[in-house]
Design an enzyme around this catalytic site. Structure first.
Site, PDB file in Angstrom:
ATOM      1  N   ALA A  95     -46.230  88.866  51.779  1.00 29.94           N
ATOM      2  CA  ALA A  95     -45.281  88.956  52.885  1.00 29.94           C
ATOM      3  C   ALA A  95     -45.801  89.836  54.015  1.00 29.94           C
ATOM      4  O   ALA A  95     -45.120  90.057  54.992  1.00 29.94           O
ATOM      5  CB  ALA A  95     -43.950  89.489  52.374  1.00 29.94           C
ATOM      6  N   ASP A 143     -54.016  99.061  55.045  1.00 27.09           N
ATOM      7  CA  ASP A 143     -53.027  98.947  53.967  1.00 27.09           C
ATOM      8  C   ASP A 143     -53.267 100.001  52.889  1.00 27.09           C
ATOM      9  O   ASP A 143     -52.337 100.685  52.450  1.00 27.09           O
ATOM     10  CB  ASP A 143     -53.081  97.561  53.319  1.00 27.09           C
ATOM     11  CG  ASP A 143     -52.456  96.491  54.186  1.00 27.09           C
ATOM     12  OD1 ASP A 143     -52.264  96.741  55.387  1.00 27.09           O
ATOM     13  OD2 ASP A 143     -52.160  95.401  53.657  1.00 27.09           O
TER      14      ASP A 143
HETATM   15  O1  PMV Z   1     -50.774  91.148  55.766  1.00 25.20           O
HETATM   16  P1  PMV Z   1     -51.075  92.567  55.437  1.00 25.20           P
HETATM   17  O2  PMV Z   1     -49.949  93.410  55.039  1.00 25.20           O
HETATM   18  O3  PMV Z   1     -52.224  92.688  54.458  1.00 25.20           O
HETATM   19  O4  PMV Z   1     -51.599  93.270  56.811  1.00 25.20           O
HETATM   20  C1  PMV Z   1     -52.834  92.883  57.329  1.00 25.20           C
HETATM   21  C2  PMV Z   1     -53.176  93.582  58.608  1.00 25.20           C
HETATM   22  C3  PMV Z   1     -54.350  92.911  59.322  1.00 25.20           C
HETATM   23  O5  PMV Z   1     -54.628  93.722  60.469  1.00 25.20           O
HETATM   24  C4  PMV Z   1     -53.984  91.525  59.779  1.00 25.20           C
HETATM   25  C5  PMV Z   1     -55.579  92.825  58.441  1.00 25.20           C
HETATM   26  C6  PMV Z   1     -56.242  94.151  58.155  1.00 25.20           C
HETATM   27  O6  PMV Z   1     -57.031  94.178  57.194  1.00 25.20           O
HETATM   28  O7  PMV Z   1     -56.044  95.117  58.883  1.00 25.20           O
END
Ligand code: PMV
Length: 305
Positions: A95, A143
């Protein structure tokens, strides 16, 4: 109980993969883990009724990647710990809320606690990043960093996380589109666009960088109205990189019509979640109701757990 935080990206996703700054906030939700004795390293995710053994029979289903990610974390432990890590997740997977990083951080902290090891937040994030590479290919590290640190942070690949101090709380509504976005795919798509049209996409990254700089000031000065406007601008820029979906657009529009200062997709896009910034509990309740009226899930939270 060992904890890893979920997160939302307030501003700057995707550009952050290409070395630009982003602003993120930890959620009150995430992963919790503890250990019990076992014959060898095992991972139990109660939320998914799942039990995996490291280096055992390959999981035939969608959890093969989780098994490999768990094994990547275990490379740092010699001999392999005879422990079962029991994890509970309070975030939807796929998500865009950093569920995989929250899980990895909680697992590392639970193993460390059982084995009497101490690691700094940065070291824990670095460990979790090994698993994130299995899940996401080329993750920026935002993350893993947020899952370990919590709070509200500015993140850059080159310098890591820096704490940002909001002048006032940031009430948020998180809406889940019900569409599974693949961060791996959207990150690869942006990389292809950048390769094909370096000038156009580079200018979009420049604009996102300006939005992030202004956004940080708005957070530090407690100017939620301005932050909301910047979120709307960021959403337009993300949409020009083909990262939004009709459903996410509808949800953002409904949130703004219900009184949110601004709204945007958060994380990888192509589905997943959106966030809406609100003045306080009353507006948050209206915004959550507007999203639910569209048949989507929503929860109210405050950024920066
Ligand atoms: O989709 P998520 O929660 O893994 O967030 C990814 C964030 C991005 O900038 C799209 C990818 C990243 O590795 O920073």
């Amino acid at each position: 109980m060992a904890v890893g935080f979920g997160k939302v990206i307030l501003l700057g996703e995707h550009a952050v993969v290409h070395g630009r700054p982003a602003l993120a906030a930890a959620l009150q939700r995430g992963a919790e883990a503890r250990t019990v004795a076992a014959e060898g390293p095992e991972l139990e995710v109660a939320t998914w009724e799942l039990l995996l053994r490291a280096h055992g029979e390959r999981d035939p289903g969608p959890h093969a990647m989780l098994q490999s990610a768990f094994e990547a974390l275990l490379e740092a432990y010699e001999p392999p710990p005879a422990l079962r890590v029991q994890v509970e997740l309070s975030l939807p997977g796929g998500a865009g809320l950093g569920g995989s990083a929250a899980l990895s951080v909680a697992v590392v902290r639970a193993l460390d606690a059982a084995l009497g090891l101490t690691r700094s937040d940065d070291e824990v994030a670095e460990m979790a990043q090994r698993a994130e590479r299995v899940f996401h290919g080329n993750p920026s590290g935002i993350d893993a960093a947020m899952a370990a640190h919590g709070g509200v942070c500015r993140f850059e690949r080159a310098t890591g996380v820096r704490t940002v101090r909001p002048a006032r709380p940031l009430p948020l509504v998180v809406g889940y589109s019900g569409e599974q976005g693949s961060t791996k795919q959207t990150v690869a798509s942006v990389a292809r666009q950048f390769e094909r049209e370096p000038e156009r996409v580079g200018e979009i990254f420049d604009a996102i960088t300006a939005v992030v700089q202004n956004g940080q000031r708005a957070i530090e000065e407690g100017e939620l109205d301005r932050l909301g406007q910047l979120m709307i601008l960021n959403q337009k820029l993300l949409s020009s990189l083909l990262l939004s979906t009709p459903r996410l657009e509808e949800m953002c529009q409904a949130a703004c019509e219900a009184g949110a200062y601004g709204a945007k997709l958060t994380g990888g896009g192509g589905g997943g979640c959106m966030i809406a910034l609100c003045e306080g509990p009353e507006v948050s309740a209206k915004v959550a109701a507007a999203i639910e009226a569209q048949g989507r899930e929503a929860f109210i939270t405050e950024a920066g757990a």
